[in-house]
Design a protein around this motif. Structure first.
Motif, PDB file in Angstrom:
ATOM      1  N   SER A 104       0.833  -1.193   0.000  1.00  0.00           N
ATOM      2  CA  SER A 104       0.000   0.000   0.000  1.00  0.00           C
ATOM      3  C   SER A 104       0.875   1.253   0.000  1.00  0.00           C
ATOM      4  N   PHE A 105       0.521   2.189  -0.868  1.00  0.00           N
ATOM      5  CA  PHE A 105       1.283   3.444  -0.884  1.00  0.00           C
ATOM      6  C   PHE A 105       1.051   4.243   0.394  1.00  0.00           C
ATOM      7  N   HIS A 106      -0.105   4.056   1.008  1.00  0.00           N
ATOM      8  CA  HIS A 106      -0.384   4.772   2.256  1.00  0.00           C
ATOM      9  C   HIS A 106       0.604   4.372   3.352  1.00  0.00           C
ATOM     10  N   SER A 107       1.082   3.128   3.315  1.00  0.00           N
ATOM     11  CA  SER A 107       2.039   2.687   4.338  1.00  0.00           C
ATOM     12  C   SER A 107       3.415   3.313   4.146  1.00  0.00           C
ATOM     13  N   LEU A 108       3.696   3.881   2.971  1.00  0.00           N
ATOM     14  CA  LEU A 108       4.989   4.505   2.707  1.00  0.00           C
ATOM     15  C   LEU A 108       5.005   5.988   3.038  1.00  0.00           C
ATOM     16  N   THR A 109       3.847   6.625   3.078  1.00  0.00           N
ATOM     17  CA  THR A 109       3.800   8.073   3.300  1.00  0.00           C
ATOM     18  C   THR A 109       4.220   8.419   4.717  1.00  0.00           C
ATOM     19  N   PRO A 110       4.926   9.530   4.889  1.00  0.00           N
ATOM     20  CA  PRO A 110       5.283   9.961   6.248  1.00  0.00           C
ATOM     21  C   PRO A 110       4.050  10.261   7.088  1.00  0.00           C
ATOM     22  N   GLN A 111       4.219  10.223   8.374  1.00  0.00           N
ATOM     23  CA  GLN A 111       3.095  10.437   9.278  1.00  0.00           C
ATOM     24  C   GLN A 111       2.470  11.816   9.080  1.00  0.00           C
ATOM     25  N   SER A 112       3.293  12.794   8.734  1.00  0.00           N
ATOM     26  CA  SER A 112       2.777  14.158   8.560  1.00  0.00           C
ATOM     27  C   SER A 112       1.928  14.309   7.299  1.00  0.00           C
ATOM     28  N   GLU A 113       2.023  13.346   6.374  1.00  0.00           N
ATOM     29  CA  GLU A 113       1.305  13.451   5.103  1.00  0.00           C
ATOM     30  C   GLU A 113       0.123  12.489   4.995  1.00  0.00           C
ATOM     31  N   LYS A 114      -0.116  11.698   6.030  1.00  0.00           N
ATOM     32  CA  LYS A 114      -1.184  10.699   5.946  1.00  0.00           C
ATOM     33  C   LYS A 114      -2.561  11.352   5.846  1.00  0.00           C
ATOM     34  N   ALA A 115      -2.763  12.459   6.579  1.00  0.00           N
ATOM     35  CA  ALA A 115      -4.062  13.144   6.512  1.00  0.00           C
ATOM     36  C   ALA A 115      -4.308  13.690   5.102  1.00  0.00           C
ATOM     37  N   MET A 116      -3.279  14.284   4.501  1.00  0.00           N
ATOM     38  CA  MET A 116      -3.432  14.791   3.131  1.00  0.00           C
ATOM     39  C   MET A 116      -3.648  13.645   2.145  1.00  0.00           C
ATOM     40  N   MET A 117      -3.014  12.506   2.394  1.00  0.00           N
ATOM     41  CA  MET A 117      -3.204  11.362   1.511  1.00  0.00           C
ATOM     42  C   MET A 117      -4.644  10.874   1.549  1.00  0.00           C
ATOM     43  N   TRP A 118      -5.200  10.756   2.751  1.00  0.00           N
ATOM     44  CA  TRP A 118      -6.599  10.332   2.874  1.00  0.00           C
ATOM     45  C   TRP A 118      -7.536  11.356   2.242  1.00  0.00           C
ATOM     46  N   VAL A 175      -7.783  19.454  -7.774  1.00  0.00           N
ATOM     47  CA  VAL A 175      -7.166  19.586  -6.451  1.00  0.00           C
ATOM     48  C   VAL A 175      -6.674  18.235  -5.943  1.00  0.00           C
ATOM     49  N   ALA A 176      -7.447  17.163  -6.178  1.00  0.00           N
ATOM     50  CA  ALA A 176      -7.049  15.826  -5.717  1.00  0.00           C
ATOM     51  C   ALA A 176      -5.767  15.369  -6.421  1.00  0.00           C
ATOM     52  N   HIS A 177      -5.659  15.597  -7.728  1.00  0.00           N
ATOM     53  CA  HIS A 177      -4.450  15.205  -8.456  1.00  0.00           C
ATOM     54  C   HIS A 177      -3.224  15.940  -7.905  1.00  0.00           C
ATOM     55  N   MET A 178      -3.360  17.233  -7.682  1.00  0.00           N
ATOM     56  CA  MET A 178      -2.227  18.012  -7.183  1.00  0.00           C
ATOM     57  C   MET A 178      -1.845  17.593  -5.762  1.00  0.00           C
ATOM     58  N   MET A 179      -2.838  17.292  -4.942  1.00  0.00           N
ATOM     59  CA  MET A 179      -2.541  16.861  -3.576  1.00  0.00           C
ATOM     60  C   MET A 179      -1.800  15.529  -3.576  1.00  0.00           C
ATOM     61  N   PHE A 180      -2.202  14.601  -4.451  1.00  0.00           N
ATOM     62  CA  PHE A 180      -1.503  13.313  -4.491  1.00  0.00           C
ATOM     63  C   PHE A 180      -0.056  13.489  -4.943  1.00  0.00           C
ATOM     64  N   MET A 181       0.174  14.329  -5.939  1.00  0.00           N
ATOM     65  CA  MET A 181       1.544  14.542  -6.390  1.00  0.00           C
ATOM     66  C   MET A 181       2.384  15.214  -5.308  1.00  0.00           C
ATOM     67  N   GLN A 182       1.763  16.075  -4.507  1.00  0.00           N
ATOM     68  CA  GLN A 182       2.490  16.684  -3.388  1.00  0.00           C
ATOM     69  C   GLN A 182       2.864  15.625  -2.359  1.00  0.00           C
ATOM     70  N   VAL A 183       1.945  14.714  -2.073  1.00  0.00           N
ATOM     71  CA  VAL A 183       2.242  13.625  -1.133  1.00  0.00           C
ATOM     72  C   VAL A 183       3.351  12.739  -1.683  1.00  0.00           C
ATOM     73  N   PHE A 184       3.321  12.456  -2.973  1.00  0.00           N
ATOM     74  CA  PHE A 184       4.361  11.613  -3.575  1.00  0.00           C
ATOM     75  C   PHE A 184       5.734  12.283  -3.476  1.00  0.00           C
ATOM     76  N   GLN A 185       5.806  13.579  -3.760  1.00  0.00           N
ATOM     77  CA  GLN A 185       7.085  14.286  -3.673  1.00  0.00           C
ATOM     78  C   GLN A 185       7.628  14.245  -2.245  1.00  0.00           C
ATOM     79  N   THR A 186       6.740  14.411  -1.268  1.00  0.00           N
ATOM     80  CA  THR A 186       7.180  14.358   0.127  1.00  0.00           C
ATOM     81  C   THR A 186       7.634  12.952   0.504  1.00  0.00           C
ATOM     82  N   THR A 187       6.936  11.938   0.010  1.00  0.00           N
ATOM     83  CA  THR A 187       7.319  10.552   0.306  1.00  0.00           C
ATOM     84  C   THR A 187       8.670  10.214  -0.308  1.00  0.00           C
ATOM     85  N   VAL A 188       8.959  10.768  -1.476  1.00  0.00           N
ATOM     86  CA  VAL A 188      10.259  10.525  -2.109  1.00  0.00           C
ATOM     87  C   VAL A 188      11.397  11.036  -1.240  1.00  0.00           C
ATOM     88  N   SER A 189      11.199  12.210  -0.638  1.00  0.00           N
ATOM     89  CA  SER A 189      12.282  12.807   0.149  1.00  0.00           C
ATOM     90  C   SER A 189      12.286  12.370   1.612  1.00  0.00           C
TER      91      SER A 189
END
Length: 294
Positions: A104-118, A175-189
């Motif tokens: 699950s990609f949700h399991s990779l996201t940092p804790q600070s980005e989980k709310a934005m991911m949901w 807005v949803a597409h942009m939010m997901f890409m923001q979460v992905f960029q944060t998860t990468v770093s």
């Protein structure tokens, strides 16, 4: 004018909305929004991994060499990965056969980005739901217009709500597409070490999602434009009709008053006086007759 009328036609708006729904659904369920490669050290050789690995003494194809003299990038392997909204798949480096491990990609996201991911996932589902509702309303409009010309007003009501839902869906999807890409960029770093990519780029699902958004907004704007134009045309026609009615009533009243107040010595038939009273008392045109053209 013919081209503009075809662009504003409900059939074309319905087709655009259906295609947008299909593209959005394909992008939502795909795991190919982003693709890339990782840079990880070569694994130890094993029974399932015989190539591009660090030799281990005692293996069938291993020599008695205890050290690996690889330098530079030869010390690493570059497995591929691809990421979607719901899950991430990575190439398994511990086997020679091509194999993927998905999580699950949700399991990779940092804790600070989980709310934005949901929130991004929720808005993506809202985007799809509003598109489904718009397709249903446009389909009802086409059915009502084809089966019952007298129900054209109901068709225009369906058209208005479909336009609102389509435009709203497009804005939410953007807005949803942009939010997901923001979460992905944060998860990468800031994500886990076993996920951080060496290089990555956008894949077909990313472009399909934005093409679907473009079609959604085009359908919403054209539908809203068509409804607005019909409303303005109806108001102008209604105004002209009632202006003509007003002029006709005034002329009728003036002529009848001149007949009724004529000199008694004049020979005015009684039937003409009665006809004047009837013309003044009965309406020339009704409100419902004007609304039938809308």
């Amino acid at each position: 004018m013919t081209i503009l009328q075809r662009i504003r036609s409900p059939g074309l708006s319905f087709a655009q909305t259906v295609v947008s729904l299909a593209l959005g659904g394909a992008a939502l369920t795909s795991s190919y929004w982003c693709v890339g490669v990782q840079k990880v050290p070569k694994p130890l050789c094993s029974l399932s991994r015989q190539r591009r690995c660090v030799p281990v003494p005692g293996m069938a194809n291993a020599s008695d060499v205890l050290f690996s003299w690889d330098t530079g990038d030869d010390r690493f392997v570059f497995p591929e990965f691809h990421v979607g909204i719901f899950y991430c798949c990575q190439e398994n480096i511990y086997t020679d056969a091509w194999e993927e491990k998905c999580r699950s990609f949700h399991s990779l996201t940092p804790q600070s980005e989980k709310a934005m991911m949901w929130l991004s996932v929720t808005m993506e589902l809202m985007y799809m739901g509003l598109l489904c509702l718009s397709c249903l309303l446009l389909c009802l409009q086409l059915c009502v217009g084809a089966c019952s010309p007298a129900g054209r007003r109901w068709g225009q009501l369906f058209n208005a709500f479909a336009a609102i839902f389509t435009v709203l869906a497009g804005l939410i999807g953007m807005v949803a597409h942009m939010m997901f890409m923001q979460v992905f960029q944060t998860t990468v770093s800031m994500g886990p070490e076993d996920f951080k990519p060496h290089s990555y780029g956008y894949s077909w699902a990313f472009y399909v999602a934005w093409v679907g958004f473009t079609l959604c907004m085009a359908a919403g704007v054209s539908t809203l434009n068509s409804y607005t134009k019909k409303v303005l045309r109806f108001q102008q026609k209604k105004k002209k009709v009632f202006q003509r009615i007003k002029v006709k009533v005034k002329l009728t009243v003036v002529s009848c008053l001149s007949v009724q107040h004529a000199d008694p010595t004049m020979n005015v038939p009684q039937a003409m006086r009665g006809a004047c009273r009837v013309q003044i008392s009965e309406p020339v045109i009704s409100q419902s007759q004007v609304c039938m053209d809308f």
